[in-house]
Design an enzyme around this catalytic site. Structure first.
Site, mmCIF file in Angstrom:
data_model
loop_
_atom_site.group_PDB
_atom_site.id
_atom_site.type_symbol
_atom_site.label_atom_id
_atom_site.label_comp_id
_atom_site.label_asym_id
_atom_site.label_seq_id
_atom_site.Cartn_x
_atom_site.Cartn_y
_atom_site.Cartn_z
ATOM 1 N N PRO A 35 0.792 -1.229 0.000
ATOM 2 C CG PRO A 35 -0.209 -1.169 2.090
ATOM 3 C CD PRO A 35 0.492 -2.095 1.150
ATOM 4 C CG ASN A 36 -0.224 4.329 1.301
ATOM 5 O OD1 ASN A 36 -1.206 4.869 0.796
ATOM 6 N ND2 ASN A 36 -0.260 3.782 2.512
ATOM 7 N NE ARG A 43 1.904 12.982 0.352
ATOM 8 C CZ ARG A 43 1.200 12.412 1.340
ATOM 9 N NH1 ARG A 43 0.206 11.608 1.078
ATOM 10 N NH2 ARG A 43 1.487 12.670 2.606
ATOM 11 C CE1 TYR A 48 9.264 4.862 2.425
ATOM 12 C CE2 TYR A 48 7.827 6.798 2.440
ATOM 13 C CZ TYR A 48 8.238 5.608 3.001
ATOM 14 O OH TYR A 48 7.643 5.145 4.137
ATOM 15 C CG ASN A 99 8.490 -2.326 -0.080
ATOM 16 O OD1 ASN A 99 7.973 -2.474 1.037
ATOM 17 N ND2 ASN A 99 9.086 -1.201 -0.450
ATOM 18 C CB ALA A 102 1.760 -0.143 6.128
ATOM 19 C CG HIS A 105 5.670 -2.659 9.849
ATOM 20 N ND1 HIS A 105 6.983 -3.081 9.852
ATOM 21 C CD2 HIS A 105 5.624 -1.611 8.966
ATOM 22 C CE1 HIS A 105 7.688 -2.313 9.019
ATOM 23 N NE2 HIS A 105 6.883 -1.413 8.475
ATOM 24 C CD GLU A 123 10.943 -8.061 4.960
ATOM 25 O OE1 GLU A 123 11.371 -9.143 5.442
ATOM 26 O OE2 GLU A 123 10.445 -7.162 5.661
ATOM 27 C CG HIS A 125 11.419 -2.843 4.122
ATOM 28 N ND1 HIS A 125 10.064 -2.687 3.999
ATOM 29 C CD2 HIS A 125 11.626 -4.050 4.670
ATOM 30 C CE1 HIS A 125 9.469 -3.773 4.464
ATOM 31 N NE2 HIS A 125 10.391 -4.617 4.877
ATOM 32 C CB ILE A 126 12.422 2.336 -0.345
ATOM 33 C CG1 ILE A 126 11.751 1.548 -1.479
ATOM 34 C CG2 ILE A 126 13.121 3.581 -0.880
ATOM 35 C CD1 ILE A 126 10.520 2.232 -2.080
ATOM 36 C CB SER A 127 12.921 4.078 4.402
ATOM 37 O OG SER A 127 11.956 3.215 4.990
ATOM 38 N NE ARG A 132 10.585 5.739 8.116
ATOM 39 C CZ ARG A 132 9.631 5.577 7.192
ATOM 40 N NH1 ARG A 132 9.774 4.667 6.236
ATOM 41 N NH2 ARG A 132 8.556 6.336 7.231
HETATM 42 O O1 CA2 Z 1 10.800 1.642 3.328
HETATM 43 C C1 CA2 Z 1 9.931 0.972 2.778
HETATM 44 O O2 CA2 Z 1 10.041 0.514 1.642
HETATM 45 C C2 CA2 Z 1 8.607 0.713 3.512
HETATM 46 O O3 CA2 Z 1 8.186 -0.612 3.198
HETATM 47 C C3 CA2 Z 1 7.627 1.723 2.968
HETATM 48 C C4 CA2 Z 1 6.275 1.684 3.671
HETATM 49 C C5 CA2 Z 1 6.441 1.730 5.192
HETATM 50 O O4 CA2 Z 1 5.178 1.553 5.811
HETATM 51 C C6 CA2 Z 1 7.403 0.664 5.683
HETATM 52 O O5 CA2 Z 1 7.550 0.813 7.087
HETATM 53 C C7 CA2 Z 1 8.756 0.810 5.013
HETATM 54 C C8 CA2 Z 1 5.420 2.884 3.243
HETATM 55 C C9 CA2 Z 1 5.180 2.945 1.777
HETATM 56 C C10 CA2 Z 1 4.523 4.264 1.494
HETATM 57 O O6 CA2 Z 1 5.103 4.797 0.346
HETATM 58 C C11 CA2 Z 1 4.986 6.142 0.139
HETATM 59 C C12 CA2 Z 1 5.749 6.633 -0.898
HETATM 60 C C13 CA2 Z 1 5.727 7.973 -1.160
HETATM 61 C C14 CA2 Z 1 4.936 8.820 -0.416
HETATM 62 C C15 CA2 Z 1 4.182 8.312 0.605
HETATM 63 C C16 CA2 Z 1 4.206 6.958 0.882
#
Ligand code: CA2
Length: 173
Positions: A35-36, A43, A48, A99, A102, A105, A123, A125-127, A132
């Site tokens: 998601p997202n 954003r 990211y 990936n 959310a 978790h 698996e 994760h970008i960040s 965090r």
């Molecule tokens: O770091 C990652 O790849 C995450 O999987 C990204 C998830 C976050 O919930 C995980 O803890 C770590 C969030 C993805 C939301 O992506 C967005 C991208 C741009 C703007 C807003 C949200």
């Protein structure tokens, strides 16, 4: 144990998938985004980066070609859709890059679905989730993954494909 032919129920079946059905076609790797992630590059670039999900898909396609993998790339904001793609991968794919965003978790359902997949799972994760909030430090998925790539930005996806290519060719490495 998972992540290669050694532990699978039907090693010949998995091996054929890993070899792309007798080398006639490239092995399929399914790349899943939760998601997202459709908002990537639009954003929160400080977390990211500036690459969009379309850019990531293009990167994966390019590296997939180089590695002789056939990439199927998906994103959904719906948990059941990710689960359906994992089920689809069971029949056809040699590996999964995921990936779960959310759902990482929160989702025992995604963990259960991944547990039914016999090939390697990476698996991504970008960040760097460990830098965090504490709720991002636990992943339901990590226990079933062959490997985890965290905090390497969107480059993590192509690193994951390189790892999958290696595991497909030599499952024990
Ligand atoms: O770091 C990652 O790849 C995450 O999987 C990204 C998830 C976050 O919930 C995980 O803890 C770590 C969030 C993805 C939301 O992506 C967005 C991208 C741009 C703007 C807003 C949200």
């Amino acid at each position: 144990m998972r992540g290669g032919a050694g532990h699978v129920k039907d090693p010949l079946e998995w091996r054929q998938r890993a070899q792309g059905r007798g080398n006639r076609v490239n092995p399929i790797v399914v790349v899943l985004n939760g998601p997202n992630l459709n908002l990537l590059g639009k954003r929160e670039p400080e977390i990211y980066g500036r690459e969009t999900l379309a850019d990531v898909e293009a990167d994966c396609g390019r590296v997939g070609k180089e590695l002789e993998l056939s990439i199927e790339f998906h994103q959904s904001n719906r948990e059941y859709e990710l689960i359906d793609w994992i089920h689809g991968a069971r029949e056809r794919a040699a590996g999964i890059v995921i990936n779960p965003a959310a759902f990482t978790h929160t989702s025992v359902a995604i963990l259960d679905a991944l547990n039914t997949f016999e090939g390697p799972i990476i698996e991504v994760h970008i960040s760097n989730v460990h830098k965090r909030e504490p709720f991002r430090h636990h992943s339901y998925v990590s226990g079933v993954a062959s490997g985890i790539i965290v905090g390497c930005g969107t480059q993590g996806y192509t690193l994951a494909l390189r790892r999958i290519a290696k595991l497909i060719k030599a499952p024990k490495q």
